[in-house]
Structures are given as structure tokens and as C-alpha cells.
Design a protein around this motif. Structure first.
Motif, PDB file in Angstrom:
ATOM      1  N   GLY A   1     -14.595 121.125 -31.997  1.00  0.00           N
ATOM      2  CA  GLY A   1     -13.619 120.863 -30.944  1.00  0.00           C
ATOM      3  C   GLY A   1     -12.577 121.956 -30.828  1.00  0.00           C
ATOM      4  N   LEU A   2     -12.104 122.461 -31.961  1.00  0.00           N
ATOM      5  CA  LEU A   2     -11.104 123.529 -31.967  1.00  0.00           C
ATOM      6  C   LEU A   2     -11.601 124.748 -31.199  1.00  0.00           C
ATOM      7  CD1 LEU A   2      -8.365 124.601 -33.146  1.00  0.00           C
ATOM      8  CD2 LEU A   2      -9.722 125.501 -35.061  1.00  0.00           C
ATOM      9  N   PHE A   3     -12.828 125.166 -31.474  1.00  0.00           N
ATOM     10  CA  PHE A   3     -13.361 126.362 -30.814  1.00  0.00           C
ATOM     11  C   PHE A   3     -13.715 126.109 -29.356  1.00  0.00           C
ATOM     12  CE2 PHE A   3     -14.909 128.616 -34.950  1.00  0.00           C
ATOM     13  CZ  PHE A   3     -13.601 129.003 -35.199  1.00  0.00           C
ATOM     14  N   GLN A   4     -14.186 124.897 -29.039  1.00  0.00           N
ATOM     15  CA  GLN A   4     -14.459 124.569 -27.639  1.00  0.00           C
ATOM     16  C   GLN A   4     -13.173 124.633 -26.819  1.00  0.00           C
ATOM     17  OE1 GLN A   4     -18.106 124.735 -27.363  1.00  0.00           O
ATOM     18  NE2 GLN A   4     -17.595 123.175 -25.851  1.00  0.00           N
ATOM     19  N   LEU A   5     -12.106 124.103 -27.376  1.00  0.00           N
ATOM     20  CA  LEU A   5     -10.831 124.135 -26.670  1.00  0.00           C
ATOM     21  C   LEU A   5     -10.320 125.566 -26.548  1.00  0.00           C
ATOM     22  CD1 LEU A   5      -8.457 122.745 -25.330  1.00  0.00           C
ATOM     23  CD2 LEU A   5      -7.460 122.381 -27.592  1.00  0.00           C
ATOM     24  N   ALA A   6     -10.434 126.333 -27.619  1.00  0.00           N
ATOM     25  CA  ALA A   6     -10.002 127.734 -27.564  1.00  0.00           C
ATOM     26  C   ALA A   6     -10.741 128.483 -26.462  1.00  0.00           C
ATOM     27  CB  ALA A   6     -10.233 128.411 -28.915  1.00  0.00           C
ATOM     28  N   ASP A   7     -12.053 128.262 -26.360  1.00  0.00           N
ATOM     29  CA  ASP A   7     -12.836 128.932 -25.321  1.00  0.00           C
ATOM     30  C   ASP A   7     -12.361 128.519 -23.933  1.00  0.00           C
ATOM     31  OD1 ASP A   7     -14.290 130.099 -27.342  1.00  0.00           O
ATOM     32  OD2 ASP A   7     -16.013 128.758 -27.153  1.00  0.00           O
ATOM     33  N   ALA A   8     -12.058 127.231 -23.768  1.00  0.00           N
ATOM     34  CA  ALA A   8     -11.596 126.741 -22.471  1.00  0.00           C
ATOM     35  C   ALA A   8     -10.247 127.354 -22.094  1.00  0.00           C
ATOM     36  CB  ALA A   8     -11.497 125.218 -22.493  1.00  0.00           C
ATOM     37  N   LEU A   9      -9.426 127.652 -23.096  1.00  0.00           N
ATOM     38  CA  LEU A   9      -8.092 128.218 -22.862  1.00  0.00           C
ATOM     39  C   LEU A   9      -8.089 129.742 -22.870  1.00  0.00           C
ATOM     40  CD1 LEU A   9      -5.969 125.836 -25.141  1.00  0.00           C
ATOM     41  CD2 LEU A   9      -6.222 125.726 -22.655  1.00  0.00           C
ATOM     42  N   GLY A  10      -9.239 130.345 -23.166  1.00  0.00           N
ATOM     43  CA  GLY A  10      -9.316 131.804 -23.223  1.00  0.00           C
ATOM     44  C   GLY A  10      -8.621 132.389 -24.445  1.00  0.00           C
ATOM     45  N   ILE A  11      -8.677 131.671 -25.550  1.00  0.00           N
ATOM     46  CA  ILE A  11      -8.041 132.111 -26.790  1.00  0.00           C
ATOM     47  C   ILE A  11      -9.099 132.540 -27.789  1.00  0.00           C
ATOM     48  CG2 ILE A  11      -6.662 131.354 -28.779  1.00  0.00           C
ATOM     49  CD1 ILE A  11      -5.147 129.508 -26.874  1.00  0.00           C
ATOM     50  N   ASP A  12      -8.916 133.696 -28.399  1.00  0.00           N
ATOM     51  CA  ASP A  12      -9.853 134.214 -29.391  1.00  0.00           C
ATOM     52  C   ASP A  12      -9.852 133.324 -30.628  1.00  0.00           C
ATOM     53  OD1 ASP A  12     -11.023 135.937 -31.543  1.00  0.00           O
ATOM     54  OD2 ASP A  12     -11.019 137.426 -29.948  1.00  0.00           O
ATOM     55  N   HIS A  13     -11.033 133.129 -31.209  1.00  0.00           N
ATOM     56  CA  HIS A  13     -11.141 132.272 -32.391  1.00  0.00           C
ATOM     57  C   HIS A  13     -10.301 132.787 -33.557  1.00  0.00           C
ATOM     58  CE1 HIS A  13     -15.292 130.490 -31.021  1.00  0.00           C
ATOM     59  NE2 HIS A  13     -14.320 130.338 -30.133  1.00  0.00           N
TER      60      HIS A  13
END
Length: 266
Positions: free
Chosen positions: A194-206
Motif C-alpha cells: 500500500g505504501l508504494f502504491q500510494l507513493a506511485d499515485a502521488l508521484g513520490i520516489d520510493h
């Protein structure tokens, strides 16, 4: 701004709030500072969309991660960002668990309300805490679909249920949850997912994703994060998975995390 494109996700119960169930002024001030400097702060919880009642736009400025990473929901815009639900494929598993462990209470969580198979005082109290309507049914196929998660409760047989699922249904994803529950999720789903899915949706690098949590269901998130933080009074599993141990939730866990990030992002 120093925290632009930085995501911090915190577990809610036992991490964000203190021993009195309160998010203290010092923690709120730290989060406000993080947000004012461009950061995105959110909560990652095992609670469902209608079971999480603590949304407050003054300290949450990103979609909330729900059902242990199975869904991200933006309460500000009433929008589902992503969802990974369970369908008819899990009914066979539920019936097999019930046959093998007939005293097990099964809690089903569709989009609206909830259902219990083999009612128990604990399950009723669980839905009361979540402030969700619940209906008792005889079989899983009497419930609405899909489910964002399924919870199995048989405290004296929790480990046996986990072993049974691993042996008979190795494709089923489950995690041990607070209160001797066994939580069934869509394959591949956990708080780290979930953390990485949300980061991708927000355009934030892992590499700019951080997480803090105290429980067993936080382990995947802590391992996935660039730095995973656990409070001193967290579970042994959370502390073993974390990269850094921070102050207990009785002394501003999340504020301590933001202090560390403040030094990291100069």
C-alpha cells in the motif's frame, strides 16, 4: 521546500496517538511543520473505509491507507485511489476454515457495513468499536461482495488456522493481527504494498517513503520504507523489522520521526 515529494505513513492505533487515545499537541505541531515544508503525511491502518473515523484534514494531507494496504481512500475528495479486494475465490477458503475450526468467528468487510459468520461477543464488540453496522449470516455467499478483507477469530486456534492456510491454501495471503485475529487479504497486499502504491499515485520516489508502526501488521511497511521506525514500546516483531527505534507513543513517536527527517533533509 525540504520535504517536497516526501511521504510519511504512520500506523494509527498505538503509534500516532498516546496511551489516552489522543494525538498530542506536540505531535500535531510536528506534523504541521512537516506538511508546511511540503511533506505528505498519512495514516496506514487495518481499519476499513467506514471503520476509520479519525480523518482530519488538519494533519492528514494524503489519501489514507486502509485495510492493511488493500485500499487508499481520499477522504477530502471522496475518491478511491486504489483497491485490491477479495471475491468469490475466497468463499471456499472460509468454508474450509469453518469446517476444520467450527468455533471460528468470521468477519467479512465489504464496501458497506459488515457481516459475521458464527457470532461471538468479541466480533460484536469489534464492530461496535468500528461504529459499523453488522449482520449475522450463516454462510459467506449470503454477504455482499467484494470484501476488502476477511478476519478470522479463534484465539486458542490462531496458530493452527495459520498453519492450515499455509498448508492447504498457499496462495492465500494472511497476516496475524491484533487480538489473535488472522486477517485474509488479496494476494500480494500488505502495508508495504500500500505504501508504494500510494507513493506511485502521488508521484513520490520510493526512496523518499518513510513509515512508523508498532504492530505485527506493520512489519512489511517498515521493511519497505526507506527508513522504518518503531516506537520503544512497540511489538518485538515491529522493532526487529525497523531500521530505527524512536520514542514510545507515550512520548511523541511521530514527532521523533519528524525530528530525524528534519536532520536528514537539510
Amino acid at each position: 521546500m525540504k520535504f517536497s515529494k516526501v511521504l510519511l505513513a504512520s500506523d494509527y492505533d498505538g503509534t500516532l496517538y498516546d496511551e489516552n487515545g489522543v494525538i498530542t499537541p506536540s505531535v500535531r505541531e510536528a506534523i504541521a511543520y512537516f506538511i508546511a515544508n511540503g511533506g505528505r503525511f498519512t495514516v496506514c491502518t487495518g481499519r476499513t473505509q467506514h471503520g476509520f473515523h479519525a480523518y482530519d484534514g488538519s494533519y492528514i494531507n494524503a489519501p489514507v491507507l486502509l485495510s492493511n494496504g488493500a485500499m487508499a481512500y481520499d477522504y477530502a475528495t471522496d475518491e478511491v485511489i486504489f483497491e485490491r479486494s477479495l471475491g468469490e475465490e475466497i468463499i471456499e477458503v472460509i468454508e474450509a476454515v469453518r469446517k476444520k475450526f467450527p468455533d471460528t468467528s468470521v468477519e467479512l468487510f465489504p464496501h458497506e457495513g459488515g457481516y459475521i459468520i458464527h457470532d461471538s461477543e468479541t466480533s460484536q464488540r469489534h464492530f461496535e468499536i468500528l461504529k459499523m453496522p453488522v449482520k449475522v449470516i450463516e454462510k459467506a455467499d449470503a454477504s455482499m461482495l467484494p470484501w476488502v478483507k476477511v478476519m478470522l477469530y479463534s484465539p486458542e486456534q490462531s496458530l493452527e488456522i495459520q498453519a492450515f492456510l499455509s498448508e492447504e491454501y498457499p496462495w492465500v495471503k494472511y497476516i496475524p493481527a491484533t487480538g489473535c485475529y488472522v486477517e485474509v487479504l488479496q494476494q500480494g497486499v500488505d502495508k508495504g504494498f500500500g505504501l508504494f502504491q500510494l507513493a506511485d499515485a502521488l508521484g513520490i520516489d520510493h526512496k523518499d517513503c518513510y513509515a512508523v508502526g508498532d504492530g505485527e501488521n506493520d512489519v512489511h511497511m517498515l521493511k519497505a520504507a526507506a527508513i522504518g521506525f518503531a516506537p520503544e514500546n512497540g511489538s518485538d516483531m515491529a522493532k526487529q523489522a525497523a531500521d530505527r527505534i524512536v520514542r514510545p507513543n507515550t512520548d511523541g513517536t511521530v514527532a521523533h520521526v519528524i525530528e530525524i527527517l528534519d536532520e536528514l533533509y537539510q
